[in-house]
Design an enzyme around this catalytic site. Structure first.
Site, PDB file in Angstrom:
ATOM      1  N   ASP A 155      41.621 -57.473  50.051  1.00  0.00           N
ATOM      2  CA  ASP A 155      41.499 -56.328  50.944  1.00  0.00           C
ATOM      3  C   ASP A 155      40.043 -55.990  51.246  1.00  0.00           C
ATOM      4  OD1 ASP A 155      44.195 -56.054  51.144  1.00  0.00           O
ATOM      5  OD2 ASP A 155      44.358 -54.257  49.928  1.00  0.00           O
ATOM      6  N   ARG A 205      44.732 -60.451  57.936  1.00  0.00           N
ATOM      7  CA  ARG A 205      45.353 -59.182  58.310  1.00  0.00           C
ATOM      8  C   ARG A 205      44.374 -58.427  59.204  1.00  0.00           C
ATOM      9  NH1 ARG A 205      45.780 -55.622  53.514  1.00  0.00           N
ATOM     10  NH2 ARG A 205      47.514 -56.945  52.890  1.00  0.00           N
TER      11      ARG A 205
END
Length: 328
Positions: free
Chosen positions: A129, A177
């Site tokens: 992330d 993402r």
């Protein structure tokens, strides 16, 4: 102002500690899959029953001690084992700061390497992330190191950053993402206007869909989702090249609808007791999130918390106003 309020609250360690003591009683249990691995696996099984996969995030904030980072790593390894043991359709998302990025870079690399290696044994993907811009370069370096050793690694690109296009092009051969971004960043490096952020988001989505390996489109914005549906149809992009992603507990009906329509859908599933910072950033990320979760999340206790937060914000505003008067 509301965005700044929630971003500020997400960084407040005192409130974070207080929230842990309350558990999920304030209402966040509807956007956090559970406090234990067992509860989380059951939540994932329910998603899987509807044709939805999951990416699992072990929640954690303010990790500055090696023992805490090691504990977080061990918890993530247990999640990986549980995913394998229960054969659920899920993979892992990790925050570098939770496993040592703010402590020592090499220590963090070793922790992430162990996580990625374990996931690789079971054929599971690991998404690294992205956090605030202060950690951007170190996180990208981490991604570069791990992706040179393993193929089951990807990361996140935030459209509010001016350099998002360059990042998308650099990591085109990776599962990525794409998000708008959830942190408060200076104008020197990030777009400040929603229209600019949205426009850049659409640009990088289009580019990665046409040129990238696999694209995870993480948004609750139905206008962008509908645009993507038209775009992939017009350009004959197969469904196995992309997926939609949303957060656990947000726009549940739309999540189910997209899965029923045959699109790959993945829900971002956070779990653990350290939910406060995550929850505040979700409210800051997009003002509409307040509306999305109001009926299903907010109760009297949640409203009390938000009342306290609003009071703290108002007190800060009054304090600033008082300071200005004193200067006069």
């Amino acid at each position: 102002m509301l965005r700044d309020l929630f971003i500020g609250l997400s960084k407040n360690q005192m409130l974070n500690t207080a929230a842990k003591n309350y558990g999920l009683k304030l209402g966040a249990q509807n956007v956090v899959a559970g406090t234990t691995i067992e509860e989380t696996i059951e939540s994932i099984k329910e998603l899987n029953r509807h044709g939805i996969s999951a990416t699992v995030d072990n929640l954690g904030e303010f990790v500055f001690k090696e023992e805490e980072a090691t504990e977080a790593k061990e918890q993530i390894l247990k999640v990986i084992q549980a995913i394998h043991d229960h054969q659920v359709d899920a993979h892992i998302s990790i925050k570098p700061t939770q496993v040592g990025l703010d402590i020592d870079f090499e220590f963090c690399v070793q922790n992430v390497r162990e996580i990625v290696a374990k996931a690789n044994e079971f054929g599971l993907f690991v998404n690294i992330d992205m956090e605030d811009s202060g950690h951007l370069n170190a996180t990208l370096e981490l991604v570069d190191i791990l992706s040179a050793e393993f193929e089951n690694v990807g990361t996140v690109i935030q459209s509010y950053l001016h350099d998002a296009q360059g990042q998308v092009e650099k990591y085109k051969n990776m599962r990525i993402r794409l998000v708008k971004g959830a942190y408060k960043e200076p104008a020197e490096i990030a777009y400040q206007d929603k229209k600019d952020i949205d426009a850049n988001y659409v640009r990088i989505i289009e580019w990665h869909l046409l040129n990238g390996k696999f694209t995870s489109i993480a948004t609750h914005d139905h206008n962008i989702i509908n645009y993507v549906k038209r775009f992939v149809k017009e350009h004959n992009i197969p469904n196995d090249k992309f997926e939609f992603q949303m957060l656990y507990g947000f726009r549940r009906e739309l999540q189910l609808q997209l899965a029923k329509e045959g699109y790959n859908f993945c829900t971002y599933v956070p779990f653990g007791k350290d939910w406060y910072g995550y929850f505040m950033r979700r409210l800051a990320e997009r003002p509409q999130n307040l509306n999305l979760v109001f009926k299903q999340v907010f109760n009297k206790k949640t409203n009390t918390m938000l009342g306290l937060a609003a009071g703290a914000f108002l007190a800060g505003r009054l304090s600033k106003g008082s300071g200005k008067k004193n200067k006069r």
